[in-house]
Enzyme design. Structure first.
Site, PDB file in Angstrom:
ATOM      1  N   SER A 118       0.837  -1.193   0.000  1.00 49.41           N
ATOM      2  CA  SER A 118       0.000   0.000   0.000  1.00 49.41           C
ATOM      3  C   SER A 118       0.877   1.249   0.000  1.00 49.41           C
ATOM      4  O   SER A 118       1.636   1.473  -0.936  1.00 49.41           O
ATOM      5  CB  SER A 118      -0.955  -0.039   1.200  1.00 49.41           C
ATOM      6  OG  SER A 118      -1.977   0.906   1.087  1.00 49.41           O
ATOM      7  N   ASP A 163      -9.583  -5.445  -4.961  1.00 51.10           N
ATOM      8  CA  ASP A 163      -9.125  -4.290  -4.193  1.00 51.10           C
ATOM      9  C   ASP A 163      -9.840  -3.042  -4.709  1.00 51.10           C
ATOM     10  O   ASP A 163      -9.848  -2.780  -5.907  1.00 51.10           O
ATOM     11  CB  ASP A 163      -7.610  -4.145  -4.360  1.00 51.10           C
ATOM     12  CG  ASP A 163      -6.995  -3.160  -3.375  1.00 51.10           C
ATOM     13  OD1 ASP A 163      -7.616  -2.111  -3.113  1.00 51.10           O
ATOM     14  OD2 ASP A 163      -5.885  -3.451  -2.884  1.00 51.10           O
ATOM     15  N   HIS A 202      -7.678  -5.694  -0.445  1.00 51.71           N
ATOM     16  CA  HIS A 202      -6.527  -4.869  -0.076  1.00 51.71           C
ATOM     17  C   HIS A 202      -5.843  -5.459   1.166  1.00 51.71           C
ATOM     18  O   HIS A 202      -6.047  -4.995   2.289  1.00 51.71           O
ATOM     19  CB  HIS A 202      -6.980  -3.436   0.196  1.00 51.71           C
ATOM     20  CG  HIS A 202      -5.836  -2.456   0.291  1.00 51.71           C
ATOM     21  ND1 HIS A 202      -5.083  -2.094  -0.794  1.00 51.71           N
ATOM     22  CD2 HIS A 202      -5.316  -1.777   1.348  1.00 51.71           C
ATOM     23  CE1 HIS A 202      -4.155  -1.223  -0.426  1.00 51.71           C
ATOM     24  NE2 HIS A 202      -4.277  -1.028   0.874  1.00 51.71           N
TER      25      HIS A 202
END
Length: 263
Positions: free
Chosen positions: A125, A208, A236
């Protein structure tokens, strides 16, 4: 652009004889967690990368826990971030932001007792955005000055969203977000003049919610000839199941060996 679908090692990972001398990968956590939390999230990746030493850094800034961190990791704080992504994150000038990030990175590297070369970066991320940005910072310094303080051979980007972050004057551009600015909501259309040509492995979860931004990062800021794309049926998070992890680790071995890493 290439893709990886099958593992190349073909055997159960065995513990290394000398773990301190292994080539090292610096691992950068997402926003609102810690290095220890990322280490727990990446436990399967660690298992299937026995020929690397993975070192997990802590971001320089404190913040609230990231999405999905509570309740599993709620006792693992204080939580940290590398960059601003919310308006409530305190303002900071670009120079100070760069200094804080670089100090946190170098502190983690100095604290590790390993002796192997630093060959790669891996982030999830926000840490993936940072990994690509540090790799590009190395690339543009070499282009402009003929040298850089690092010699990373590749980066692994787990759910990394656009844009790249500028960490020096050479990369200041409307196409990149500066280190002190909020990167969430940043939008740049057209071809970026700043394109990363050092190999990167992009891992995209097809469920995601940020997938369109991960694809935008890949398309706008990476040379397709230097990209390995792996898509998996996930949300995610960091992949855990063997069926999802093995293609990623196989790609890491393949790219690392092609870049001259002895694994």
């Amino acid at each position: 652009m290439s893709s990886a679908a099958t593992p190349s090692r073909g055997h159960t990972p065995a513990p290394p004889s000398d773990p301190l001398s292994l080539p090292r990968i610096l691992c950068l956590h997402g926003g609102g967690v810690t290095g220890d939390v990322f280490k727990a999230q990446a436990r399967s990746l660690i298992k299937y990368l026995p020929d690397f030493r993975l070192v997990f850094a802590d971001g320089p800034f404190f913040c609230d826990p990231g999405p999905g961190i509570v309740p599993v990791y709620e006792d693992c704080g204080p939580f940290r971030r590398w960059l601003r992504w919310l308006p409530e994150h305190p303002e900071i000038d670009d120079e100070s932001a760069v200094e804080e990030v670089m100090y946190a990175v170098e502190s983690a590297k100095r604290a590790d007792e390993g002796t192997g070369p630093w060959v790669g970066l891996m982030g999830f991320s926000q840490g993936a955005k940072l990994s690509a940005s540090l790799l590009y910072d190395q690339q543009i310094r070499i282009e402009k000055e003929g040298k850089a303080d690092t010699d990373y051979k590749f980066a692994v980007m787990l759910a990394g969203r656009s844009p790249l972050v500028s960490f020096c004057d050479y990369s200041q551009s409307p196409a990149l977000v500066s280190a002190g600015r909020i990167s969430e909501g940043f939008h740049y259309e057209g071809e970026s003049p700043h394109v990363l040509s050092i190999p990167t492995i992009h891992v995209h979860g097809l469920n995601d919610l940020g997938l369109h931004l991960h694809r935008k990062m890949l398309k706008q800021y990476h040379d397709p000839k230097a990209v390995t794309l792996i898509e998996w049926d996930g949300i995610h998070r960091v992949p855990i199941k063997k069926v999802d992890v093995e293609p990623i680790t196989a790609a890491i071995y393949k790219v690392a060996r092609k870049q001259g890493v002895d694994v």
